[in-house]
Write a protein that holds these residues in place. Structure first.
Motif, PDB file in Angstrom:
ATOM      1  N   ALA A 163       0.832  -1.209   0.000  1.00 19.16           N
ATOM      2  CA  ALA A 163       0.000   0.000   0.000  1.00 19.16           C
ATOM      3  C   ALA A 163       0.866   1.257   0.000  1.00 19.16           C
ATOM      4  O   ALA A 163       0.524   2.264  -0.640  1.00 19.16           O
ATOM      5  N   ASP A 164       1.990   1.204   0.707  1.00 25.20           N
ATOM      6  CA  ASP A 164       2.912   2.337   0.757  1.00 25.20           C
ATOM      7  C   ASP A 164       3.438   2.659  -0.636  1.00 25.20           C
ATOM      8  O   ASP A 164       3.508   3.832  -1.039  1.00 25.20           O
ATOM      9  N   GLU A 165       3.786   1.629  -1.383  1.00 24.77           N
ATOM     10  CA  GLU A 165       4.287   1.855  -2.743  1.00 24.77           C
ATOM     11  C   GLU A 165       3.204   2.482  -3.617  1.00 24.77           C
ATOM     12  O   GLU A 165       3.471   3.429  -4.381  1.00 24.77           O
ATOM     13  N   GLN A 166       1.986   1.981  -3.527  1.00 25.88           N
ATOM     14  CA  GLN A 166       0.882   2.573  -4.292  1.00 25.88           C
ATOM     15  C   GLN A 166       0.697   4.045  -3.939  1.00 25.88           C
ATOM     16  O   GLN A 166       0.457   4.890  -4.815  1.00 25.88           O
ATOM     17  N   PHE A 167       0.810   4.360  -2.648  1.00 26.86           N
ATOM     18  CA  PHE A 167       0.629   5.735  -2.187  1.00 26.86           C
ATOM     19  C   PHE A 167       1.642   6.670  -2.841  1.00 26.86           C
ATOM     20  O   PHE A 167       1.290   7.711  -3.408  1.00 26.86           O
ATOM     21  N   HIS A 168       2.915   6.306  -2.761  1.00 26.51           N
ATOM     22  CA  HIS A 168       3.951   7.209  -3.258  1.00 26.51           C
ATOM     23  C   HIS A 168       3.934   7.310  -4.781  1.00 26.51           C
ATOM     24  O   HIS A 168       4.199   8.389  -5.343  1.00 26.51           O
ATOM     25  N   ARG A 169       3.607   6.220  -5.456  1.00 28.71           N
ATOM     26  CA  ARG A 169       3.489   6.294  -6.908  1.00 28.71           C
ATOM     27  C   ARG A 169       2.325   7.193  -7.317  1.00 28.71           C
ATOM     28  O   ARG A 169       2.399   7.898  -8.330  1.00 28.71           O
ATOM     29  N   LEU A 170       1.256   7.182  -6.534  1.00 28.51           N
ATOM     30  CA  LEU A 170       0.109   8.027  -6.850  1.00 28.51           C
ATOM     31  C   LEU A 170       0.432   9.503  -6.613  1.00 28.51           C
ATOM     32  O   LEU A 170       0.009  10.370  -7.392  1.00 28.51           O
ATOM     33  N   VAL A 171       1.168   9.811  -5.564  1.00 32.45           N
ATOM     34  CA  VAL A 171       1.594  11.205  -5.346  1.00 32.45           C
ATOM     35  C   VAL A 171       2.404  11.679  -6.547  1.00 32.45           C
ATOM     36  O   VAL A 171       2.210  12.796  -7.054  1.00 32.45           O
ATOM     37  N   ALA A 172       3.319  10.826  -7.019  1.00 34.15           N
ATOM     38  CA  ALA A 172       4.131  11.193  -8.177  1.00 34.15           C
ATOM     39  C   ALA A 172       3.262  11.393  -9.413  1.00 34.15           C
ATOM     40  O   ALA A 172       3.439  12.360 -10.167  1.00 34.15           O
ATOM     41  N   LEU A 173       2.294  10.505  -9.624  1.00 38.81           N
ATOM     42  CA  LEU A 173       1.403  10.636 -10.765  1.00 38.81           C
ATOM     43  C   LEU A 173       0.604  11.933 -10.682  1.00 38.81           C
ATOM     44  O   LEU A 173       0.397  12.629 -11.694  1.00 38.81           O
TER      45      LEU A 173
END
Length: 251
Positions: A163-173
């Protein structure tokens, strides 16, 4: 997982990316090292049950085959034990062999590589957070908030890490920075290749940064959002294994 199914959602295989050119450590040996370090540092306790094999693979961004081989190797050496039947699974051994744990140590080159990656991610994180505070959509904010709730409910490091990885990738997106987001994601994958299991309590504490970041993004508080992200990444110099080696447990 296809490429994602083979190596974990959106991540690159450890042996092919993060460790290539450092110690040429195989992906299996890299997983052995990461689990062994967590045991040596007391992050994984004697008798503690590891997540299921598939979850270990997802949590460490490797293929299920790599995870299976690494766990089998650790079991052969007495670092973990496998139990069958109801209540079975893979558990940290009550008394892991000291010599084996001593061999599962990061080299100075790997430690230096991690610190360089943290610095590189720090630059990227501040940039994507700045533009996310300007460009994030309501839908993206709702999804980020949902992910913070998911992380708050996680009971093991594997589910949290995904979930942490999804979170940070979404911030970048959400930053809308186009191809620069790809460069950010590459750095994130390289750094995550050094992730080691942490107690869920420590990860829940880290999630408070995520919650604060979403609040700042909702408010359009560029400066506040950047401050949260900068501190969230900079602390990795101390909390990733390169900054914790002095706290390794004696068995």
């Amino acid at each position: 997982m296809t490429s994602q199914q083979e190596h974990g959602a959106g991540a690159s295989p450890i042996g092919a990316v993060a460790l290539a050119g450092i110690d040429r450590r195989s992906a299996m040996d890299a997983v052995r090292l990461r689990i062994g370090l967590a045991i040596s540092l007391g992050l994984l306790k004697p008798g503690e049950r590891l997540p299921d094999q598939q979850d270990v693979a997802l949590g460490l961004s490797v293929s299920p085959i790599t995870a299976r081989r690494a766990l089998a190797s650790l079991a052969e050496q007495g670092v973990v034990v496998r139990r069958r039947g109801r209540g079975g699974g893979t558990f940290v051994a009550d008394d892991p062999p000291r010599q084996v744990l001593a061999e599962l140590a990061a080299s100075p080159a790997e430690s230096e590589a991690v610190n360089r990656l943290v610095d590189r991610r720090l630059l990227f994180e501040c940039a994507v957070t700045h533009y996310a505070a300007v460009n994030v959509t309501a839908g993206q904010l709702d999804e980020l908030e949902r992910l913070t709730g998911e992380m708050a409910e996680c009971t093991d490091w594997s589910a949290y890490h995904q979930a942490d990885e999804q979170f940070h990738r979404l911030v970048a997106l959400a930053s809308g920075l186009g191809r620069a987001v790809d460069a950010y994601n590459e750095t994130l994958a390289e750094l995550y290749a050094y992730f080691i299991p942490y107690p869920i309590e420590a990860l829940h504490a880290s999630n408070r940064d995520h919650i604060a970041l979403v609040k700042a993004l909702r408010a359009g508080d560029v400066s506040g959002a950047i401050d949260v992200s900068r501190n969230h990444v900079d602390v990795l110099h101390k909390t990733m294994f390169t900054g914790m080696m002095g706290g390794a447990r004696e068995y």
